[in-house]
Scaffold this active site. Structure first.
Site, PDB file in Angstrom:
ATOM      1  N   GLU A 154       0.795  -1.223   0.000  1.00  0.00           N
ATOM      2  CA  GLU A 154       0.000   0.000   0.000  1.00  0.00           C
ATOM      3  C   GLU A 154       0.831   1.279   0.000  1.00  0.00           C
ATOM      4  OE1 GLU A 154      -2.356   1.386   3.205  1.00  0.00           O
ATOM      5  OE2 GLU A 154      -1.195   0.308   4.685  1.00  0.00           O
ATOM      6  N   ASN A 155       2.073   1.217   0.402  1.00  0.00           N
ATOM      7  CA  ASN A 155       2.948   2.394   0.400  1.00  0.00           C
ATOM      8  C   ASN A 155       4.158   2.205  -0.508  1.00  0.00           C
ATOM      9  OD1 ASN A 155       1.562   4.137   2.254  1.00  0.00           O
ATOM     10  ND2 ASN A 155       2.092   2.680   3.847  1.00  0.00           N
ATOM     11  N   ASN A 208      -5.560   1.700   3.889  1.00  0.00           N
ATOM     12  CA  ASN A 208      -6.164   2.971   3.481  1.00  0.00           C
ATOM     13  C   ASN A 208      -5.293   3.790   2.528  1.00  0.00           C
ATOM     14  OD1 ASN A 208      -4.417   3.381   5.737  1.00  0.00           O
ATOM     15  ND2 ASN A 208      -5.365   5.367   6.108  1.00  0.00           N
ATOM     16  N   HIS A 209      -4.001   3.550   2.461  1.00  0.00           N
ATOM     17  CA  HIS A 209      -3.143   4.329   1.558  1.00  0.00           C
ATOM     18  C   HIS A 209      -3.152   3.813   0.118  1.00  0.00           C
ATOM     19  CE1 HIS A 209      -1.485   6.969   4.574  1.00  0.00           C
ATOM     20  NE2 HIS A 209      -1.342   5.918   5.377  1.00  0.00           N
TER      21      HIS A 209
END
Length: 104
Positions: A9-10, A37-38
């Site tokens: 996600e990052n 959420n990212h």
């Protein structure tokens, strides 16, 4: 009999993921990529997550969100099935569906 799960996600310098980076991770041998959420930090992720079934978003996001929250694959030697369910907690996070209810 390897099966590699990576949280991606990052992957784009701390801000979501791009198609290029996701495809590169898959080329390196990652079998499924999880997120949180990212995942939405890069707008191009909206299109990518809709076509790349190995990129998961949290399963406890509301209905209608692009992508899937689970994946069923096989080990490299094909002997075993592997199920991956991606859920996100709710402590200090946005109000989303209960991860325990979603998994059950």
């Amino acid at each position: 009999m390897d099966f590699v799960v990576a949280n991606a996600e990052n992957a784009a310098a701390g801000f979501g993921i791009t198609r290029e980076i996701g495809d590169q991770l898959l080329d390196y041998g990652v079998d499924v990529m999880t997120s949180g959420n990212h995942i939405w930090d890069k707008k191009e992720a909206l299109d990518y997550i809709g076509v790349e079934t190995r990129l998961l978003r949290p399963a406890n996001y509301p209905a209608g969100v692009p992508g899937n929250g689970s994946f069923l694959g096989r080990t490299r030697d094909g002997r075993f099935s592997v199920g991956v369910v991606n859920v996100m907690g709710r402590v200090f996070m946005a109000n989303i569906d209960d991860p325990f209810t979603v998994v059950l």
